[in-house]
Design a protein around this motif. Structure first.
Motif, PDB file in Angstrom:
ATOM      1  N   TYR A 117      11.198  12.938   3.582  1.00  0.00           N
ATOM      2  CA  TYR A 117      10.180  12.075   4.189  1.00  0.00           C
ATOM      3  C   TYR A 117       8.908  12.875   4.386  1.00  0.00           C
ATOM      4  O   TYR A 117       8.925  13.971   4.967  1.00  0.00           O
ATOM      5  CB  TYR A 117      10.698  11.498   5.500  1.00  0.00           C
ATOM      6  CG  TYR A 117      11.864  10.576   5.269  1.00  0.00           C
ATOM      7  CD1 TYR A 117      11.677   9.232   4.982  1.00  0.00           C
ATOM      8  CD2 TYR A 117      13.168  11.069   5.265  1.00  0.00           C
ATOM      9  CE1 TYR A 117      12.744   8.391   4.721  1.00  0.00           C
ATOM     10  CE2 TYR A 117      14.246  10.235   5.006  1.00  0.00           C
ATOM     11  CZ  TYR A 117      14.026   8.905   4.738  1.00  0.00           C
ATOM     12  OH  TYR A 117      15.087   8.078   4.465  1.00  0.00           O
ATOM     13  N   THR A 150       6.271  -2.487   2.201  1.00  0.00           N
ATOM     14  CA  THR A 150       6.540  -1.256   1.472  1.00  0.00           C
ATOM     15  C   THR A 150       6.162  -1.426   0.006  1.00  0.00           C
ATOM     16  O   THR A 150       6.199  -2.532  -0.540  1.00  0.00           O
ATOM     17  CB  THR A 150       8.029  -0.870   1.551  1.00  0.00           C
ATOM     18  OG1 THR A 150       8.823  -1.957   1.074  1.00  0.00           O
ATOM     19  CG2 THR A 150       8.438  -0.523   2.966  1.00  0.00           C
ATOM     20  N   GLY A 197       3.562   3.682  12.814  1.00  0.00           N
ATOM     21  CA  GLY A 197       3.567   5.123  12.647  1.00  0.00           C
ATOM     22  C   GLY A 197       2.929   5.760  13.848  1.00  0.00           C
ATOM     23  O   GLY A 197       3.458   5.782  14.939  1.00  0.00           O
ATOM     24  N   ASN A 217       3.883  10.498  10.064  1.00  0.00           N
ATOM     25  CA  ASN A 217       4.850   9.555  10.615  1.00  0.00           C
ATOM     26  C   ASN A 217       5.841   9.046   9.569  1.00  0.00           C
ATOM     27  O   ASN A 217       6.288   7.910   9.628  1.00  0.00           O
ATOM     28  CB  ASN A 217       4.129   8.378  11.278  1.00  0.00           C
ATOM     29  CG  ASN A 217       3.223   8.828  12.399  1.00  0.00           C
ATOM     30  OD1 ASN A 217       3.692   9.239  13.458  1.00  0.00           O
ATOM     31  ND2 ASN A 217       1.915   8.789  12.148  1.00  0.00           N
ATOM     32  N   ASN A 218       6.154   9.913   8.600  1.00  0.00           N
ATOM     33  CA  ASN A 218       7.161   9.585   7.582  1.00  0.00           C
ATOM     34  C   ASN A 218       6.839   8.323   6.803  1.00  0.00           C
ATOM     35  O   ASN A 218       7.731   7.559   6.426  1.00  0.00           O
ATOM     36  CB  ASN A 218       8.548   9.444   8.225  1.00  0.00           C
ATOM     37  CG  ASN A 218       9.098  10.766   8.683  1.00  0.00           C
ATOM     38  OD1 ASN A 218       8.754  11.799   8.138  1.00  0.00           O
ATOM     39  ND2 ASN A 218       9.923  10.730   9.699  1.00  0.00           N
ATOM     40  N   ARG A 219       5.571   8.091   6.523  1.00  0.00           N
ATOM     41  CA  ARG A 219       5.204   6.907   5.748  1.00  0.00           C
ATOM     42  C   ARG A 219       5.683   6.997   4.306  1.00  0.00           C
ATOM     43  O   ARG A 219       5.888   5.975   3.655  1.00  0.00           O
ATOM     44  CB  ARG A 219       3.686   6.709   5.769  1.00  0.00           C
ATOM     45  CG  ARG A 219       3.151   6.178   7.083  1.00  0.00           C
ATOM     46  CD  ARG A 219       1.658   5.864   6.941  1.00  0.00           C
ATOM     47  NE  ARG A 219       1.108   5.354   8.184  1.00  0.00           N
ATOM     48  CZ  ARG A 219       1.136   4.081   8.543  1.00  0.00           C
ATOM     49  NH1 ARG A 219       1.715   3.206   7.756  1.00  0.00           N
ATOM     50  NH2 ARG A 219       0.614   3.695   9.685  1.00  0.00           N
ATOM     51  N   SER A 256       3.540  -0.405   6.800  1.00  0.00           N
ATOM     52  CA  SER A 256       3.559  -0.854   8.184  1.00  0.00           C
ATOM     53  C   SER A 256       2.734   0.074   9.062  1.00  0.00           C
ATOM     54  O   SER A 256       2.574   1.260   8.788  1.00  0.00           O
ATOM     55  CB  SER A 256       5.002  -0.895   8.697  1.00  0.00           C
ATOM     56  OG  SER A 256       5.795  -1.677   7.846  1.00  0.00           O
ATOM     57  N   LYS A 257       2.207  -0.476  10.146  1.00  0.00           N
ATOM     58  CA  LYS A 257       1.430   0.347  11.064  1.00  0.00           C
ATOM     59  C   LYS A 257       2.300   0.906  12.181  1.00  0.00           C
ATOM     60  O   LYS A 257       1.827   1.273  13.236  1.00  0.00           O
ATOM     61  CB  LYS A 257       0.263  -0.442  11.640  1.00  0.00           C
ATOM     62  CG  LYS A 257       0.650  -1.633  12.521  1.00  0.00           C
ATOM     63  CD  LYS A 257      -0.613  -2.262  13.095  1.00  0.00           C
ATOM     64  CE  LYS A 257      -0.288  -3.359  14.090  1.00  0.00           C
ATOM     65  NZ  LYS A 257      -1.493  -3.893  14.726  1.00  0.00           N
ATOM     66  N   TYR A 317       6.303   4.056  -0.188  1.00  0.00           N
ATOM     67  CA  TYR A 317       5.247   4.187   0.814  1.00  0.00           C
ATOM     68  C   TYR A 317       5.323   3.018   1.780  1.00  0.00           C
ATOM     69  O   TYR A 317       5.417   1.856   1.376  1.00  0.00           O
ATOM     70  CB  TYR A 317       3.864   4.215   0.156  1.00  0.00           C
ATOM     71  CG  TYR A 317       2.732   4.392   1.148  1.00  0.00           C
ATOM     72  CD1 TYR A 317       2.499   5.627   1.742  1.00  0.00           C
ATOM     73  CD2 TYR A 317       1.919   3.318   1.501  1.00  0.00           C
ATOM     74  CE1 TYR A 317       1.472   5.795   2.655  1.00  0.00           C
ATOM     75  CE2 TYR A 317       0.891   3.472   2.422  1.00  0.00           C
ATOM     76  CZ  TYR A 317       0.682   4.727   3.002  1.00  0.00           C
ATOM     77  OH  TYR A 317      -0.327   4.884   3.919  1.00  0.00           O
ATOM     78  N   ASN A 318       5.286   3.349   3.067  1.00  0.00           N
ATOM     79  CA  ASN A 318       5.408   2.356   4.127  1.00  0.00           C
ATOM     80  C   ASN A 318       4.022   1.870   4.534  1.00  0.00           C
ATOM     81  O   ASN A 318       3.210   2.625   5.067  1.00  0.00           O
ATOM     82  CB  ASN A 318       6.128   2.992   5.324  1.00  0.00           C
ATOM     83  CG  ASN A 318       6.410   1.985   6.421  1.00  0.00           C
ATOM     84  OD1 ASN A 318       6.059   0.813   6.306  1.00  0.00           O
ATOM     85  ND2 ASN A 318       7.034   2.441   7.477  1.00  0.00           N
ATOM     86  N   ASN A 360      11.830   3.447   6.369  1.00  0.00           N
ATOM     87  CA  ASN A 360      11.805   2.619   5.168  1.00  0.00           C
ATOM     88  C   ASN A 360      13.089   1.830   4.952  1.00  0.00           C
ATOM     89  O   ASN A 360      13.330   1.304   3.864  1.00  0.00           O
ATOM     90  CB  ASN A 360      11.505   3.455   3.913  1.00  0.00           C
ATOM     91  CG  ASN A 360      10.167   4.161   4.006  1.00  0.00           C
ATOM     92  OD1 ASN A 360       9.204   3.615   4.533  1.00  0.00           O
ATOM     93  ND2 ASN A 360      10.115   5.395   3.521  1.00  0.00           N
TER      94      ASN A 360
END
Length: 955
Positions: free
Chosen positions: A869, A248, A925, A873-875, A922-923, A919-920, A151
């Motif tokens: 996190y 994000t 992950g 995948n730590n989104r 992005s893909k 919250y991420n 992030n």
């Protein structure tokens, strides 16, 4: 012992402790040396050497070959490795080496590189990350080679890159120069504000960061360097980011009724880029440059207290993903903002950029100001206390259209529209005291203003390149128009103490102002090649600036509004300039040289409208304007530049109006219709050096300005200690500034990097006080030293000290000379705990010494946060942050002007705690899992992978 001292000592002990660990490992390390040659056995300078683990191809170290083709990979631990050499236009070549720890140096031998052949098989090493490449005048960083937390923003990524500095307020500097524009895949992103990209785009989508001096549109088209350039960063995105949605979303709430929310959503493909940004908070945070989107008028422009410098709290603290800090340190600011940016490639050679941004900012300032004024040998004191509230709503839209009619002809069309609505309220009281502390006058003021403004601008650049190389012609047309209204109400109770008597008066007025402005400029450039890289350029230019202001002041008496002839005014001004110029340019592989001469004629035609008459102001001006430029390239990353230029600046409409402005009844302003334009000489010397072999940078700049007919303020103080200010022309205004930046890695038990900034300035100005000329010499000096560790996988520590001095000397009475010293000590620590935890803390301790002021002021600001996190995948990121833990934050600034010094304190947002979640979208992950040891999927969180290659520059 004070807590701030303990914090800095703890940081130093931690750095030293890490150093002992490094020393114990040194005996098991060795240097790997070698040489890279082409097939003719000639050395290849600038080839990239990548060292990877033989087991999993993870990057370990990196180097670039020198002039003899040699390289040295220093202090490599025991193990088996692959050495790979790459060079543009050649096939890569590899060799295997083993470090046993028994030898100090290991020779990898001669790596022979053959020119690229599509029929030859090439070797591909998975996981290769070349951290940095020098491509002519562009420095290119590989984003994957720099470790950041999940992030993290682009701003966090840039902080990791040598040669790039991110200041505490978010300003980005590259090679010592301020970055003026950030592009995304070579395209504009929300206009020209760099912070829109650096503060809002996620670092995870960036593939490469390219730093270069972007030449003007004319130079890019013609191929002839005209010396006009600006420092630019281009963010080249990863291919996956160009075919999906990323961004994000974050929200948080805390004590003291604080809240924050922000969103960044982007949808990119090869032809279309669409980005949405939005934010709302009451924590003094901005995701954009505040001044870029705030346009205030009339009374608001004259009286608004926003944007004051200094401040005990420093901006933009720490944080790789853990967001700490306040972008605006003074007062209390509520922000709501959002916008859309669109880039669309209609077809080859045709591109459209459109952006819209809206912000609504409420700023609440409670300020106390102390000012010591010098009138010959009689100083006096001014004290002011005020409460200002500003509510500003700003709409801004921009458009850029580029089209190529052919390879030789193209057009660029730009347009913009800004609509602004503002409300300003100020309630305050002020006092003037004699040197003995006896009150001379006092004023209680209540001012309310409402403003509306609209501004439109447009430009067109039509360019044609002839068949003969270097011959081209360019037509530039641009213009703008604006109008605004400002409606204000002033109430003031003024008291004057003379000979023991008290005299009072009351001012109750309605102040209405309507202003209109338009300007246009047309310019024609023709360049003719003279052979041997020599060129002659001819220029014709005509410009017109028109201003009109109609201000009506009404005195309110017994409920009736009576027109005030003395304070009302109606004024317009035409300023027309015709300019013709010729320029000779010589381009060489090593240097560029330009010398030019322009002739300019200007006509000022103004009118002052009175109820029963009209008075004209007509003046003609002529000027010869020489300029010269010289650039010398010692190497691809070492160059010297010299600039000399002249220009003529006409007086503003406010400076020309011979009308009284009593917005502040104790400080009255009257314009001067007899002003003539300023004529300024500017000289700049700049040296730039960046060593890509040892990552040492050195930048130095010297600027000198001399102004003839400089416009300065003459002050008259009456017997009631009211200040009356009038602009007038003076000679011999001079300013000299210098800047030096030096950064280098070194080792002192632990691997460190030092960055030193030095700045110094001298200025001489003239001010008239009660018809007495006073020369003022001002000296300022600053020193900033920052140390940081280079191994940042687990801990990232940065500590530093910043010292600034100010000395003002007066010609009339040297006993009134003033000086002071300000100090700031700071420390930032980031600690990664396990796979999903991170802790960050920042401490700034500012010391404002008493010296010329009443007392010393200490402002310690301590912030900390812990992040967990979560999700796949730590989104997700859950953060608990504490701001201003010691509850000491105040806005604080000191100013030295021609005949006064000033200290200001502003009540500001202090201690609060906040819990937030990010919250991420992005893909990057599960779709981007890395290969772990032994060829298995590495399921460790992406931001925490212990890839030593991501710290390549720690050598």
């Amino acid at each position: 012992m004070k807590s701030w001292i303990k914090g800095i000592l703890a940081s130093l002990l931690l750095l030293i402790g890490l150093g002992f660990t490094a020393e114990t490992q040194a005996q098991n390390r060795a240097d790997i040396i070698g040489v890279v040659l082409d097939s003719a056995r000639s050395p290849l300078q600038g080839a990239t050497i990548t060292l990877m683990k033989a087991a999993d191809s993870v990057l370990v170290n990196y180097a670039i070959t020198d002039a003899k083709g040699g390289f040295n990979l220093r202090r490599i631990p025991k193990g088996d490795y692959i050495v790979q050499a790459t060079f543009i236009g050649f096939n890569s070549v590899t060799n295997r080496v083993t470090v046993t720890g028994e030898q100090a140096k290991i020779n990898a031998g001669k790596l022979i590189m053959a020119e690229e052949d599509l029929n030859l098989k090439t070797v591909t090493i998975e996981g290769e990350r070349t951290p940095i490449l020098i491509r002519e005048d562009t420095i290119e960083y590989n984003a994957d080679a720099f470790n950041v937390l999940p992030n993290a923003t682009v701003e966090d990524l840039l902080k990791r890159m040598p040669g790039i500095e991110v200041e505490r307020d978010g300003t980005v500097k590259a090679q010592g120069e301020t970055v003026q524009q950030v592009l995304v895949d070579g395209k504009e992103f929300f206009g020209t504000d760099p912070k829109m990209a650096t503060k809002n785009l996620p670092a995870a989508v960036v593939d490469k960061v390219q730093v270069f001096d972007q030449k003007s549109d004319q130079a890019q088209f013609s191929g002839v360097d005209d010396g006009n350039e600006q420092k630019t960063i281009n963010l080249e995105l990863k291919e996956d980011a160009k075919a999906g949605i990323f961004g994000t979303i974050a929200a948080g709430g805390g004590t003291e009724s604080t809240y924050t929310g922000r969103a960044s959503v982007n949808r990119f493909d090869k032809k279309l880029q669409v980005s949405f940004l939005g934010q709302a908070n009451n924590t003094n945070q901005q995701g954009f440059s505040f001044n870029e989107y705030s346009n205030f008028m009339g009374g608001i422009q004259n009286m608004m207290r926003g944007g004051r410098g200094g401040g005990g709290s420093r901006a933009s603290f720490g944080g790789n993903g853990v967001q700490l800090g306040q972008d605006i340190s003074d007062g209390f600011t509520n922000t709501a903002a959002g916008g859309v940016n669109l880039n669309y490639d209609l077809k080859k050679g045709t591109r459209l950029n459109v952006s819209y941004f809206y912000n609504n900012v409420r700023k609440d300032l409670d300020a106390q100001t102390y000012q010591e004024n010098f009138l010959g040998e009689v100083p006096f004191i001014s004290e002011d206390s005020s409460r200002d509230i500003t509510q500003n709503g700003n709409h801004r839209a921009n458009l850029t259209f580029r089209h190529e009619f052919s390879k030789r002809t193209n057009i660029i069309v730009r347009g913009g529209l800004t609509v602004n609505e503002s409300e300003f309220t100020s309630v305050g009281e002020s006092f003037t005291l004699s040197e003995e502390g006896i009150t001379q006058n006092a004023s209680l003021q209540d001012y309310i203003s409402n403003s509306e403004s609209m501004r439109g601008n447009g430009s067109m650049t039509l360019r044609h390149r002839f068949k003969k190389r270097g011959r081209n012609i360019t037509l530039d047309l641009n213009g703008s128009t604006s109008d605004g209204t400002d409606v204000g109400d002033l109430y003031a109770e003024n008291s004057f103490f003379t000979r023991g008597r008290l005299e009072t008066d009351t001012v109750l007025q309605d102040q209405n102002q309507v202003s209109d402005q338009y300007n246009y400029r047309a310019q024609l450039n023709y360049t003719e090649p003279l052979g041997k890289r020599r060129y002659m350029t001819f220029q014709l230019q005509r410009s017109t600036n028109f201003n009109e202001v109609d201000k009506e002041v009404f005195d309110v008496e017994s409920g009736d509004a009576i027109f005030n002839n003395d304070l009302s005014n109606h004024y317009d001004r035409f300023f027309t300039t015709n300019r013709v110029g010729i320029e000779f340019r010589k381009n060489h592989r090593k240097y560029n040289f330009t010398i030019g001469l322009d002739g300019q004629t200007s006509v000022l035609d103004g009118r002052i409208f009175y109820p029963d008459s009209t008075v004209g102001i007509n003046q003609d001006f002529r000027a010869i304007l020489p300029d010269a430029r010289f650039d010398y390239n010692f190497a691809s990353s070492k160059r010297l530049s010299l600039r000399y230029s002249t220009n003529q600046n006409e007086p503003s409409i406010e400076q020309l109006q011979p009308i009284i402005d009593n917005t502040d009844p104790l400080n009255i302003y009257i314009g001067n219709p007899d002003l003539v334009p300023e004529y300024t000489h500017r000289l700049r010397l700049r040296y730039f050096s960046f060593n890509q072999y040892n990552y040492t940078n050195f930048f130095a700049t010297i600027n000198a300005n001399y102004t003839e007919n400089s416009i300065t303020n003459a002050k008259f103080i009456d017997t009631l200690f009211r200040q009356i200010t009038t602009p007038q022309n003076v000679d011999n205004a001079f300013n000299l500034t210098g800047f030096l930046n030096y950064g280098t890695p070194f080792q002192l038990g632990v691997k460190l990097r030092a960055n030193i900034n030095l700045n110094s300035s001298y200025s001489r100005n003239i001010v008239f006080v009660n018809n007495t000329q006073n020369s003022t010499d001002t000296y300022t000096n600053g020193f900033d030293l920052r140390l940081e560790n280079r191994e940042k996988d687990v801990v990232d520590i940065s500590i530093g000290a910043k010292v600034s001095t100010n000395l003002t000397q007066y010609s009339i009475n040297t006993e009134l000379d003033q000086s002071w010293l300000n100090q700031t000590y700071y420390a930032d620590i980031l600690l990664v705990l396990g796979k999903t935890w991170a802790v960050t803390t920042s401490l700034d301790y500012a010391i404002y010494a008493g010296d010329a002021f009443n007392e010393r002021t200490d402002v310690p600001i301590w912030k900390a946060a812990i992040s967990k996190y979560v999700l796949n995948n730590n989104r997700g990121e859950l953060t608990l942050a504490a701001y201003d833990i010691l509850n000491q934050n105040i806005g604080f600034s000191r100013t030295s002007q021609l005949n006064y010094i000033q200290e200001e304190r502003i009540t500001s947002l202090a201690r609060y705690f906040m819990l937030s979640f990010t919250y991420n979208l992005s893909k990057f992950g599960a779709e981007q899992q890395q290969q772990g040891p032994g060829g298995k999927k590495d399921r460790r969180p992406q931001g925490f992978q212990r890839n030593s290659g991501r710290n390549w520059w720690r050598r």
